[in-house]
Scaffold this motif. Structure first.
Motif, PDB file in Angstrom:
ATOM      1  N   ASP A 157     -16.793  61.160   0.416  1.00 54.83           N
ATOM      2  CA  ASP A 157     -17.505  62.422   1.187  1.00 54.83           C
ATOM      3  C   ASP A 157     -16.173  61.656   2.417  1.00 54.83           C
ATOM      4  O   ASP A 157     -16.128  61.405   3.538  1.00 54.83           O
TER       5      ASP A 157
ATOM      6  N   ASP B  63     -17.719  62.804   5.142  1.00 54.61           N
ATOM      7  CA  ASP B  63     -17.975  61.320   6.094  1.00 54.61           C
ATOM      8  C   ASP B  63     -17.337  60.408   6.784  1.00 54.61           C
ATOM      9  O   ASP B  63     -17.106  60.460   8.136  1.00 54.61           O
TER      10      ASP B  63
ATOM     11  N   LYS C  80     -15.143  62.085   9.865  1.00 58.63           N
ATOM     12  CA  LYS C  80     -16.547  62.166  11.266  1.00 58.63           C
ATOM     13  C   LYS C  80     -16.541  61.105  11.840  1.00 58.63           C
ATOM     14  O   LYS C  80     -16.274  60.129  12.730  1.00 58.63           O
TER      15      LYS C  80
ATOM     16  N   TRP D 293     -25.667  53.042   1.934  1.00 56.58           N
ATOM     17  CA  TRP D 293     -24.377  54.062   2.816  1.00 56.58           C
ATOM     18  C   TRP D 293     -23.005  53.960   2.247  1.00 56.58           C
ATOM     19  O   TRP D 293     -22.635  53.308   1.561  1.00 56.58           O
TER      20      TRP D 293
ATOM     21  N   SER E 293     -25.725  56.860  11.271  1.00 52.02           N
ATOM     22  CA  SER E 293     -24.301  57.212  11.520  1.00 52.02           C
ATOM     23  C   SER E 293     -23.725  57.660  12.961  1.00 52.02           C
ATOM     24  O   SER E 293     -22.445  57.054  12.906  1.00 52.02           O
TER      25      SER E 293
END
Length: 708
Positions: free
Chosen positions: A117, A120, A123, A189, A376
């Motif tokens: 993604d 993700d 970020k 993950w 995260s």
């Protein structure tokens, strides 16, 4: 650094356009996908899909797709076979992939492919981006965007964003990548295979790659010696007001340097008055309307005065955002126009909670278990800490959950070791360094909250100064009120208790007690000592878990009490001052009983925390940095709990003589939507010459959820 690429991997970037956001009710109207290997496009796939239903004008306007062109489009069942064949077993790439995968799952399509993604990835790799939307990422990465909100163009754009982010990931330190891969070994993950592949490629390209430890890679800039601040009014070099006026006149330095510069008489008048006040050391109050250009009006005389006299000028703003605007935009523009870039030093100084504490950060990384949000957060900070020289949380785009975790690693005052801290001794402490930098700055930009805190701590937070400019002064009273009072709400209590213990699975907890359990396993304690500590840990875990129901009961009753004793005023908050008469009503209407139950369990937690603290102190623990960090954190949490209990008790049962207390409640407040938890109180001190204390307890209600 050697460039690496993974040409053997084939990816499929895809995007869906839908009639809405709910996969159970809405339908897919367009599918776009691009198959690629490196920067080579292998194939594309695109089709419209007939949803057999009309959809909103908003979606039609957003996508440019109308109902008429969908009438002749194929059914989803007619195109899904071709789409799944196109995807095959290749790695799937998408922006906010969970959204698209849920729509596919609603149609019975559940791909088992690996998927990455880009949200993700962004970020993780782009800590400072204000927005993680696909369009914003494209702008940040300087990627051209065509026809947004159409499936195939968005799939192509997602591919380009992915490749740009992949290059950034490839340039990470190999030791850091290895650490990330090891940390996420048993977490599921989704980006782990990607990082594992990057690490393998790095090792193949440079098998002898041995770097210095991760922590030592941070590069700090040199600091200047502190400015002198001892000049008397007779010794100061006064400002040449006519010279300053010329800078702001048409044809002046700013006019020549800035194409959009606008001559403003009000700005010049304001600047002249400020310059006179600095020359004569007089107080000045200025009311400047919108469009005056007040920032330049005070920055110009402040910068020149500070530079010529080598004395700091402190500028206080209402918000951190304005602080950053002055430092990042206004001051650089001004100094460049004056030809003084690099000669006038300016620093933003914020409250200590805005800075990362390296000691607490190291302790956080040693936790036994991590929730998904904590993992995260951990991965994001592992990458960020390699490059930041400020440790300032404003460099991170944190959501409210991550901001809550930030409180576990920021430089709080009640657990700071100051000069006993090894990071402070090595000169690595972010807070210590920014304060050093502020001591050497001509312009020190603070906010009203820090200015107030500095006054209450007798000048311990801001370097000594004689000249102060308060911008947005009409907000100062409100900020002083907040700083001198205290706030308690349901969420803050639950968050505090979560620092002690938080259940993250049937058998696992996070928080202080979990860290203590880990510590006692690695120490040679006697069976009796171990049993005593484990018993106290078990008691505390039970108390914390049981406390949530008492918290909900108390705030539910507080809400009823407020509603019964106040009138609704639209969207304005209801505010109820707790006078002696109201306190009698609290007893009569049953608010006192749920408080007594809550107070009892909070007192049990306080007592047991002290007992556990004594038990650990008496046990033969090794005096290691991990143990010192743990005990510092323990003391901080214990002190916070005692303070919380005292403040709650003063609100409900034992008010202080010179304090003012309130219960407030705002239905559908922004705080509720942010926290999804019932909210409690806010504080408004009584600003009087006698320095009386004041507190305000506000209770805001929402449907209860589990504690954080």
């Amino acid at each position: 650094m050697t460039e690496i690429h993974m040409p053997t991997e084939t990816y499929v970037s895809f995007d869906l356009e839908t009639t809405g956001l709910d996969p159970e009710k809405d339908n897919i109207i367009e599918i776009g996908a691009v198959k690629f290997r490196g920067e080579e496009t292998l194939d594309t796939f695109h089709t419209l899909v007939n949803p057999h239903t009309d959809f909103s004008y908003y979606v039609k306007r957003l996508t440019g797709i109308n109902s008429r062109e969908l009438e002749s489009a194929p059914e989803f069942s007619d195109v899904i076979g071709e789409f799944t064949s196109f995807v095959d077993d290749h790695i799937m790439i998408g922006q906010s992939l969970k959204f698209d995968l849920k729509f596919l799952a609603a149609q019975g399509i559940n791909p088992t492919n690996n998927f990455y993604d880009t949200l993700d990835m962004a970020k993780l790799l782009l800590s400072q981006v204000a927005s993680y939307s696909l369009g914003s990422l494209a702008v940040h990465l300087k990627i051209t965007q065509d026809t947004p909100h159409r499936a195939l163009p968005d799939a192509l754009l997602t591919r380009d964003v992915f490749l740009a982010l992949l290059k950034r990931a490839e340039h990470l330190d190999p030791e850091l990548i290895s650490h990330i891969v090891n940390l996420t070994a048993s977490t599921g993950w989704t980006l782990r295979p990607l990082f594992k592949k990057i690490y393998q490629q790095k090792m193949q390209g440079s098998p002898d790659w041995k770097d210095t430890p991760i922590e030592s890679k941070r590069k700090f800039t040199a600091h200047y010696p502190p400015l002198r601040n001892e000049k008397t009014s007779e010794e100061i070099t006064p400002l040449d007001i006519e010279y300053l006026t010329g800078i702001l006149e048409s044809g002046g330095a700013l006019d020549k340097a800035l194409p959009a510069f606008e001559h403003r008489e009000g700005q010049i008048s304001m600047m002249r008055e400020i310059a006179r006040a600095m020359n004569t050391e007089k107080h000045l109050i200025v009311e400047a309307g919108t469009g005056t250009g007040k920032s330049i009006a005070y920055l110009l005389p402040a910068a020149i005065f500070a530079s010529r006299n080598q004395t700091p000028v402190v500028i206080s703003t209402n918000t951190i955002n304005l602080q950053e605007q002055l430092i990042d935009k206004d001051i650089p523009i001004l100094t460049k126009a004056l030809g003084l870039s690099g000669k006038i030093r300016a620093t933003a100084l914020k409250g200590r909670n805005n800075y990362l504490c390296l000691r607490r950060w190291a302790s956080f990384q040693q936790k036994q278990t991590f929730s998904g949000e904590e993992m995260s957060f951990l991965l994001r900070l592992l990458i960020w800490t390699q490059s930041t020289t400020s440790g300032d949380r404003s460099e991170l785009n944190l959501n409210w959950t991550e901001d809550s975790i930030w409180q576990q690693v920021c430089a709080q005052s009640d657990n700071c070791l100051t000069k006993r801290c090894s990071y402070h001794q090595r000169g690595d402490c972010f807070l210590y360094r920014i304060r050093q930098k502020a001591a050497a700055a001509h312009l020190v930009v603070v906010n009203h909250a820090l200015l107030t805190s500095d006054l209450t701590t007798e000048g311990k937070l801001i370097p000594s100064y004689n000249y102060l400019i308060i911008d947005e002064a009409h907000h100062l009273e409100e900020r002083v009120t907040e700083q001198l009072g205290f706030r308690i709400n349901q969420y803050s209590i639950l968050k505090h208790l979560g620092l002690i213990s938080r259940r993250i699975s049937k058998k696992a907890h996070s928080g202080l007690l979990s860290n203590i359990s880990l510590q006692i396993r690695s120490n040679s304690l006697s069976p009796a000592e171990r049993r005593q500590i484990e018993q106290k840990i078990s008691e505390l875990e039970e108390y914390v878990e049981d406390s949530s129901s008492h918290i909900y009961d108390f705030f539910d009753q507080a809400l009823l009490f407020i509603e019964h004793n106040t009138k609704k005023q639209g969207d304005y908050e209801r505010r109820l001052r707790l006078t002696p008469v109201m306190r009698t009503q609290m007893t009569e209407e049953g608010l006192l009983l749920p408080w007594q139950k809550l107070k009892a369990i909070l007192t049990d937690i306080e007592t047991t925390l002290k007992q556990l603290h004594f038990a650990i102190q008496d046990a033969p623990f090794s005096d290691t940095p991990d143990y010192v960090n743990l005990m510092t954190e323990f003391s901080s949490i214990s002190q916070s709990h005692t303070k919380l209990l005292y403040e709650m008790n003063s609100i409900i049962s034992e008010p202080e003589e010179n304090s003012i207390y309130w219960l407030t409640y705002r239905e559908n407040s922004g705080d509720n939507s942010q926290s999804s938890l019932p909210q409690g109180n806010s504080s408004f001190p009584n600003l009087t010459p006698t320095n009386d204390n004041a507190s305000n307890n506000s209770s805001t209600h929402n449907s209860p959820t589990s504690p954080p």
